[in-house]
Design an enzyme around this catalytic site. Structure first.
Site, PDB file in Angstrom:
ATOM      1  N   LEU A  42       0.840  -1.193   0.000  1.00 43.67           N
ATOM      2  CA  LEU A  42       0.000   0.000   0.000  1.00 43.67           C
ATOM      3  C   LEU A  42       0.877   1.247   0.000  1.00 43.67           C
ATOM      4  O   LEU A  42       1.967   1.255   0.575  1.00 43.67           O
ATOM      5  CB  LEU A  42      -0.915  -0.012   1.219  1.00 43.67           C
ATOM      6  CG  LEU A  42      -1.835  -1.233   1.293  1.00 43.67           C
ATOM      7  CD1 LEU A  42      -2.568  -1.264   2.627  1.00 43.67           C
ATOM      8  CD2 LEU A  42      -2.811  -1.273   0.141  1.00 43.67           C
ATOM      9  N   HIS A  43       0.399   2.276  -0.675  1.00 43.84           N
ATOM     10  CA  HIS A  43       1.197   3.499  -0.818  1.00 43.84           C
ATOM     11  C   HIS A  43       0.309   4.725  -0.781  1.00 43.84           C
ATOM     12  O   HIS A  43      -0.912   4.643  -0.894  1.00 43.84           O
ATOM     13  CB  HIS A  43       2.011   3.455  -2.122  1.00 43.84           C
ATOM     14  CG  HIS A  43       1.167   3.360  -3.347  1.00 43.84           C
ATOM     15  ND1 HIS A  43       0.762   4.466  -4.051  1.00 43.84           N
ATOM     16  CD2 HIS A  43       0.632   2.294  -3.987  1.00 43.84           C
ATOM     17  CE1 HIS A  43       0.022   4.093  -5.085  1.00 43.84           C
ATOM     18  NE2 HIS A  43      -0.082   2.774  -5.067  1.00 43.84           N
TER      19      HIS A  43
END
Length: 121
Positions: A42-43
């Site tokens: 996730l970013h």
């Protein structure tokens, strides 16, 4: 060098390491559906500055990988969802338009806080 894309890893789903043996990393923005988040890196941010092209360079932490093929859905998926699959296999696999195909090199260990970027030299 021109920056084409950049973001920062905010979290790692608990199943991410299962995909590393398959030489792939699934990226998804922080707002990934709950049933997918366990499988994703996730970013945040998801800054897309230009169109990704073959021969651009993906930087993940301290490692660099030449982009060999850009799936036809990569640009729109990245811009709209922050979601693509990185495949470290050296060539394109049929039918996977949401994938970015990279040099066949060791898949890096990913950590929270790592920068992911794409540059054009």
């Amino acid at each position: 060098m021109t920056c084409i894309y950049q973001t920062r890893v905010t979290n790692l789903g608990k199943m991410v390491t299962n995909f590393l043996v398959e030489k792939m990393i699934i990226l998804f923005k922080d707002n990934a559906p709950e049933d997918l988040a366990d499988y994703c890196v996730l970013h945040s941010e998801n800054q897309v500055f230009d169109v990704i092209q073959e021969q651009d360079v993906l930087v993940l932490g301290d490692a660099e990988y030449k982009i060999l093929c850009v799936g036809e859905e990569v640009q729109s998926n990245l811009q709209n969802l922050g979601h693509i699959t990185l495949r470290f296999v050296g060539s394109r696999t049929e039918g996977l338009g949401g994938s970015l195909y990279l040099e066949d090199k060791a898949v890096p260990t990913i950590h929270r806080g790592d920068r992911i970027a794409i540059y054009r030299k």
